[in-house]
Design a protein around this motif. Structure first.
Motif, mmCIF file in Angstrom:
data_model
loop_
_atom_site.group_PDB
_atom_site.id
_atom_site.type_symbol
_atom_site.label_atom_id
_atom_site.label_comp_id
_atom_site.label_asym_id
_atom_site.label_seq_id
_atom_site.Cartn_x
_atom_site.Cartn_y
_atom_site.Cartn_z
ATOM 1 N N SER A 127 0.819 -1.203 0.000
ATOM 2 C CA SER A 127 0.000 0.000 0.000
ATOM 3 C C SER A 127 0.856 1.258 0.000
ATOM 4 N N GLY A 139 -6.567 2.647 -5.760
ATOM 5 C CA GLY A 139 -7.328 1.688 -4.951
ATOM 6 C C GLY A 139 -7.563 0.385 -5.685
ATOM 7 N N ILE A 190 -6.054 4.301 -1.169
ATOM 8 C CA ILE A 190 -7.445 4.391 -1.599
ATOM 9 C C ILE A 190 -7.854 5.792 -1.995
ATOM 10 N N SER A 230 -5.624 -0.992 1.402
ATOM 11 C CA SER A 230 -6.421 0.192 1.089
ATOM 12 C C SER A 230 -6.000 1.402 1.915
ATOM 13 N N HIS A 264 -5.960 -3.416 -4.700
ATOM 14 C CA HIS A 264 -6.777 -4.611 -4.485
ATOM 15 C C HIS A 264 -6.410 -5.727 -5.461
#
Length: 296
Positions: free
Chosen positions: A121, A157, A233, A229, A161
């Protein structure tokens, strides 16, 4: 004469029961506490029984926009599901033939499974910050003027994922195509089928149950993802991030109601997937029996 079970059986049964209680006990406790009355608290015993906290949650007006976060997570989960299915199928088809660099590409694709999620992330967020700085410094005036960031739900985002869902989809498709009988495709081509017709009428129906499993992985992994996230995000949170934020601010069973709803969505998706899988298997068996009876 009937012999009794050995003592080890009962010890193992007790251990298994304790394991199941440890695994599902917290979830069951949250389900139960979410149905408390208006004066209910965060711990047992129950204080009344009602749907009060669910109605408060749906009505909104709280600290966060639960409805908006729910919709964002749902749309993102469905997008991740479709992208995971399409990319996994295309990769599975591509890996049926040898090509340059396929081993390195495979390890790069599955490397995110062993990299800590928070590191992934942070890396994605850093990449987009570099992109933002480049656009602001060197981009054309019409683009850099008023430009804020490229980070968002369906940019950084979505990419974050997919780093979590794609390796599972790829591994499933590789396993499926490794044991796929190529003679079925050869027979279709001998009968004059085009490559697209072969995939649509032969390959597709055979791998369809596996695609349901990949879609299930894609949606559920995206639906409750937090670590990947957290930094990538953008400015609008997904539902799991809002739920995490509420754990430090909300002191009512409303948070339990939210947990129950999100878990219910996961169970609904799993149930629909299993139902579709069962229907496809029954349909295949029915068609097979009809074809067999036609040959008699």
């Amino acid at each position: 004469m009937r012999e009794g079970r050995p003592a080890i059986f009962y010890w193992l049964a007790l251990f298994f029961a304790a394991y199941v209680l440890f695994l599902y006990g917290p979830m069951i406790a949250i389900f139960v506490l979410s149905f408390q009355g208006p004066e209910g608290g965060l711990t047992f015993p129950l204080n009344g029984l009602s749907l009060h906290w669910f109605s408060d949650l749906i009505a909104g007006g709280g600290i966060v926009d639960i409805g908006g976060a729910f919709r964002r997570s749902l749309v993102l989960g469905l997008t991740v599901m479709l992208a995971t299915i399409v990319i996994s199928v295309l990769a599975g088809l591509a890996y049926r033939k040898k090509f340059f660099g396929q081993t390195i590409l495979f390890y790069v694709a599955v490397a995110s499974l062993i990299v800590p999620s928070i590191v992934t992330s942070l890396g994605i967020a850093l990449e987009f910050r570099f992109l933002d700085d480049a656009v602001k410094a060197y981009g054309p005036a019409w683009l850099s003027e008023g430009y804020t960031t490229a980070m968002g739900l369906f940019t950084s985002g979505l990419g974050a994922h997919l780093t979590w869902t794609l390796p599972f989809g790829l591994l499933i498709m590789f396993a499926i195509f490794n044991r796929f009988d190529k003679r079925l495709e050869e027979a279709a081509r001998d009968l004059g089928a085009t490559p697209w017709q072969t995939f649509r009428h032969v390959v597709g129906p055979i791998i369809l149950p596996s695609l349901i499993g990949i879609g299930l992985f894609g949606f559920t992994l995206s639906w409750d993802e937090i670590a990947r996230s957290s930094q990538a995000i953008g400015e609008l949170n997904t539902l799991p991030l809002e739920l995490k934020a509420l754990t430090t601010t909300v002191t009512t069973p409303e948070i339990y109601a939210l947990g129950t709803l999100t878990t219910g969505v996961s169970f609904l998706v799993i149930t629909l997937s299993l139902g579709l899988f069962t229907w496809l298997r029954a349909r295949r068996m029915r068609h097979g029996s009809n074809a067999g009876s036609g040959l008699v």
